[in-house]
Design an enzyme around this catalytic site. Structure first.
Site, PDB file in Angstrom:
ATOM      1  N   CYS A   1       0.809  -1.226   0.000  1.00 16.81           N
ATOM      2  CA  CYS A   1       0.000   0.000   0.000  1.00 16.81           C
ATOM      3  C   CYS A   1       0.841   1.273   0.000  1.00 16.81           C
ATOM      4  O   CYS A   1       0.326   2.358  -0.254  1.00 16.81           O
ATOM      5  CB  CYS A   1      -0.939   0.013   1.202  1.00 16.81           C
ATOM      6  SG  CYS A   1      -2.035  -1.389   1.192  1.00 16.81           S
TER       7      CYS A   1
ATOM      8  N   ASN B   1      -9.982  -0.306   0.579  1.00 14.43           N
ATOM      9  CA  ASN B   1      -8.524  -0.186   0.518  1.00 14.43           C
ATOM     10  C   ASN B   1      -8.055  -0.693  -0.846  1.00 14.43           C
ATOM     11  O   ASN B   1      -8.115  -1.891  -1.116  1.00 14.43           O
ATOM     12  CB  ASN B   1      -7.923  -1.018   1.660  1.00 14.43           C
ATOM     13  CG  ASN B   1      -6.401  -1.009   1.672  1.00 14.43           C
ATOM     14  OD1 ASN B   1      -5.763  -0.660   0.690  1.00 14.43           O
ATOM     15  ND2 ASN B   1      -5.834  -1.434   2.796  1.00 14.43           N
TER      16      ASN B   1
ATOM     17  N   HIS C   1      -3.282   7.126   2.601  1.00 13.17           N
ATOM     18  CA  HIS C   1      -3.692   5.797   2.142  1.00 13.17           C
ATOM     19  C   HIS C   1      -4.980   5.428   2.873  1.00 13.17           C
ATOM     20  O   HIS C   1      -5.060   5.527   4.096  1.00 13.17           O
ATOM     21  CB  HIS C   1      -2.589   4.788   2.461  1.00 13.17           C
ATOM     22  CG  HIS C   1      -3.036   3.371   2.325  1.00 13.17           C
ATOM     23  ND1 HIS C   1      -3.717   2.924   1.214  1.00 13.17           N
ATOM     24  CD2 HIS C   1      -2.930   2.296   3.163  1.00 13.17           C
ATOM     25  CE1 HIS C   1      -4.007   1.641   1.359  1.00 13.17           C
ATOM     26  NE2 HIS C   1      -3.541   1.240   2.533  1.00 13.17           N
TER      27      HIS C   1
HETATM   28  N1  ACO Z   1     -17.593  -9.057  10.273  1.00 14.77           N
HETATM   29  C1  ACO Z   1     -17.955  -9.300  11.538  1.00 14.77           C
HETATM   30  N2  ACO Z   1     -17.068  -9.599  12.520  1.00 14.77           N
HETATM   31  C2  ACO Z   1     -15.764  -9.632  12.180  1.00 14.77           C
HETATM   32  C3  ACO Z   1     -15.311  -9.370  10.865  1.00 14.77           C
HETATM   33  C4  ACO Z   1     -16.301  -9.080   9.897  1.00 14.77           C
HETATM   34  N3  ACO Z   1     -15.980  -8.806   8.624  1.00 14.77           N
HETATM   35  N4  ACO Z   1     -13.974  -9.472  10.829  1.00 14.77           N
HETATM   36  C5  ACO Z   1     -13.574  -9.774  12.078  1.00 14.77           C
HETATM   37  N5  ACO Z   1     -14.649  -9.881  12.896  1.00 14.77           N
HETATM   38  C6  ACO Z   1     -14.681 -10.186  14.315  1.00 14.77           C
HETATM   39  C7  ACO Z   1     -13.464 -10.959  14.773  1.00 14.77           C
HETATM   40  O1  ACO Z   1     -13.615 -12.336  14.542  1.00 14.77           O
HETATM   41  C8  ACO Z   1     -13.420 -10.617  16.246  1.00 14.77           C
HETATM   42  O2  ACO Z   1     -14.358 -11.423  16.924  1.00 14.77           O
HETATM   43  P1  ACO Z   1     -14.062 -11.957  18.419  1.00 14.77           P
HETATM   44  O3  ACO Z   1     -13.931 -10.729  19.260  1.00 14.77           O
HETATM   45  O4  ACO Z   1     -15.241 -12.791  18.708  1.00 14.77           O
HETATM   46  O5  ACO Z   1     -12.767 -12.727  18.315  1.00 14.77           O
HETATM   47  C9  ACO Z   1     -13.931  -9.164  16.286  1.00 14.77           C
HETATM   48  O6  ACO Z   1     -14.642  -8.961  15.059  1.00 14.77           O
HETATM   49  C10 ACO Z   1     -12.842  -8.132  16.407  1.00 14.77           C
HETATM   50  O7  ACO Z   1     -11.813  -8.429  15.442  1.00 14.77           O
HETATM   51  P2  ACO Z   1     -10.549  -7.509  15.267  1.00 14.77           P
HETATM   52  O8  ACO Z   1      -9.643  -8.113  14.254  1.00 14.77           O
HETATM   53  O9  ACO Z   1      -9.976  -7.191  16.611  1.00 14.77           O
HETATM   54  O10 ACO Z   1     -11.250  -6.205  14.663  1.00 14.77           O
HETATM   55  P3  ACO Z   1     -10.606  -4.799  14.414  1.00 14.77           P
HETATM   56  O11 ACO Z   1     -11.410  -3.786  15.111  1.00 14.77           O
HETATM   57  O12 ACO Z   1      -9.113  -4.766  14.591  1.00 14.77           O
HETATM   58  O13 ACO Z   1     -10.879  -4.577  12.844  1.00 14.77           O
HETATM   59  C11 ACO Z   1      -9.676  -4.644  10.781  1.00 14.77           C
HETATM   60  C12 ACO Z   1     -10.298  -5.445  11.903  1.00 14.77           C
HETATM   61  C13 ACO Z   1     -10.772  -3.889  10.086  1.00 14.77           C
HETATM   62  C14 ACO Z   1      -8.974  -5.588   9.804  1.00 14.77           C
HETATM   63  C15 ACO Z   1      -8.661  -3.638  11.366  1.00 14.77           C
HETATM   64  O14 ACO Z   1      -7.804  -4.285  12.260  1.00 14.77           O
HETATM   65  C16 ACO Z   1      -7.783  -2.958  10.311  1.00 14.77           C
HETATM   66  O15 ACO Z   1      -8.257  -2.201   9.493  1.00 14.77           O
HETATM   67  N6  ACO Z   1      -6.456  -3.177  10.352  1.00 14.77           N
HETATM   68  C17 ACO Z   1      -5.487  -2.498   9.496  1.00 14.77           C
HETATM   69  C18 ACO Z   1      -5.463  -2.965   8.101  1.00 14.77           C
HETATM   70  C19 ACO Z   1      -4.343  -2.265   7.355  1.00 14.77           C
HETATM   71  O16 ACO Z   1      -4.131  -1.080   7.522  1.00 14.77           O
HETATM   72  N7  ACO Z   1      -3.529  -2.961   6.583  1.00 14.77           N
HETATM   73  C20 ACO Z   1      -2.352  -2.382   5.999  1.00 14.77           C
HETATM   74  C21 ACO Z   1      -2.554  -1.818   4.693  1.00 14.77           C
HETATM   75  S1  ACO Z   1      -3.138  -3.001   3.541  1.00 14.77           S
HETATM   76  C22 ACO Z   1      -1.830  -3.408   2.433  1.00 14.77           C
HETATM   77  O17 ACO Z   1      -0.707  -3.081   2.593  1.00 14.77           O
HETATM   78  C23 ACO Z   1      -2.183  -4.314   1.237  1.00 14.77           C
END
Ligand code: ACO
Length: 359
Positions: free
Chosen positions: A124, A294, A264
């Site tokens: 990214c 994204n 980004h």
């Molecule tokens: N729908 C419903 N529930 C979900 C989903 C979904 N799509 N995805 C995860 N959950 C659940 C999980 O299973 C978890 O459940 P649990 O508490 O029972 O275990 C709960 O939601 C919380 O999960 P987290 O992973 O802690 O959720 P978080 O708030 O961190 O959000 C996300 C996840 C959106 C992926 C976030 O962490 C994020 O955006 N991270 C950064 C991504 C990023 O910037 N990547 C780098 C750039 S991309 C690149 O370089 C190609």
């Protein structure tokens, strides 16, 4: 105000953005559509990410085909012909194939006969790395006109059964033309960073020489994006904020001098936390994640294109670009908006002088 160019000695040219363009596929995948694929819901996706829909490439579309459309728009905006380009840099994590580089396919599609072409992959952060590389070529005198293009077809590398990743990503492409100018404008500063020791936080493991494609890797969906989103979240905020501050300091500017931040589009919550950390007001950070998700390396130049479409930018305005991605990588760049008609006049004068020499 400090002038980093003067401080660093004699730098005859800066790299100004003189053209831009972007392409988003027409096919829309909404959160409600995703509810039919995985155990998720619109409320979760919207509140945790800010994403409402993303664009998905049609069957015949590829990273190079989308990037070519964006590149043609950027060239038209810059009033340049493809054979006036010296170099094409394509930032992508999702190339059409391993060989040739996607940049070469774009070069072929455009008919950019004089241009060198290569890809770079910093996920990214690819557009910032591409911009930094292009600016160095121009400042060093190695090129006058460069196409920095970013394209991603991330939908082809999704595990559509993994709700933690498939809800996040979208497809698209965007490009800018970087052009040499004697104006005190263009790319003022860039900052690049990486942490390869924690690369496992975001990977596509299979398909390279370490884990070549096999029936086993396909069964394991090891050619798809895997991510530890939660851990990346915290690192993204910290490193985007730090690199933004570093790029500002390098340019001799503060947040008060910034017209807009074009980040980004990783996650709305990451962007809000980054905005707070660098102390920029809500109206000065551009977001379009709700409609695109994204889009990897393409996300900043797509956002830049949409920003420029909706907001008049004056000569001398400063834009701050900042990103974070797989690798792990991060980076930031400060641009001072150039007097683009004057750059075009400079270009025409240089061409006339060249013709006079030949004649
Ligand atoms: N729908 C419903 N529930 C979900 C989903 C979904 N799509 N995805 C995860 N959950 C659940 C999980 O299973 C978890 O459940 P649990 O508490 O029972 O275990 C709960 O939601 C919380 O999960 P987290 O992973 O802690 O959720 P978080 O708030 O961190 O959000 C996300 C996840 C959106 C992926 C976030 O962490 C994020 O955006 N991270 C950064 C991504 C990023 O910037 N990547 C780098 C750039 S991309 C690149 O370089 C190609």
């Amino acid at each position: 105000m400090n002038d980093p160019f003067k401080e660093n000695g004699c730098m005859p040219h800066r790299a100004a953005v003189t053209g831009w363009g972007w392409y988003s596929p027409t096919q829309v995948l909404s959160n409600h559509d995703l509810e039919k694929l995985v155990d998720t819901n619109d409320a979760w996706i919207t509140s945790r990410t800010g994403i409402r829909e993303r664009r998905i490439a049609a069957a015949g579309e590829t990273t190079s085909s989308m990037a070519t459309i964006a590149a043609r728009q950027a060239l038209a905006e810059a009033e340049l012909q493809p054979d006036e380009l010296d170099l094409i840099i394509c930032a992508t994590t999702t190339p059409d194939q391993l060989i040739p580089a996607t940049a070469c396919l774009i070069q072929r599609n455009l008919g950019a006969h004089r241009a060198g072409a290569f890809d770079l992959n910093t996920a990214c952060t690819g557009f910032i790395y591409g911009l930094a590389t292009g600016a160095q070529f121009i400042q060093g005198g190695g090129a006058k006109r460069i196409l920095v293009v970013a394209g991603e077809t991330l939908s082809r590398f999704m595990n559509w059964e993994d709700r933690s990743t498939c809800i996040l990503f979208g497809d698209g492409a965007a490009a800018v033309v970087l052009e040499a100018t004697t104006q005190q404008s263009g790319v003022l500063s860039t900052v690049l960073g990486s942490r390869g020791d924690i690369e496992q936080m975001l990977t596509i493991e299979a398909g390279g020489c370490a884990r070549p494609a096999s029936t086993e890797t396909i069964a394991q969906k090891a050619h798809c994006v895997r991510m530890r989103g939660n851990e990346i979240f915290k690192m993204a905020v910290r490193n985007m904020a730090q690199s933004a501050q570093q790029a500002l300091a390098k340019a001799g500017l503060t947040t008060n001098d910034i017209r807009a931040v074009i980040p980004h589009q990783a996650n709305e919550r990451i962007l809000i936390a980054t905005r707070d950390a660098i102390g920029i007001s809500e109206d000065r950070m551009f977001m379009n994640i709700d409609r695109h998700g994204n889009t990897g390396a393409s996300s900043i130049p797509i956002a830049l294109g949409e920003f420029l479409q909706s907001t008049p930018v004056d000569v001398g305005d400063h834009l701050l670009l900042v990103s974070f991605g797989g690798g792990l990588t991060w980076g930031a760049a400060v641009l001072r908006w150039a007097d683009i008609p004057a750059v075009k006049l400079e270009r025409a004068a240089a061409q006339r002088a060249k013709l006079a020499l030949i004649g």
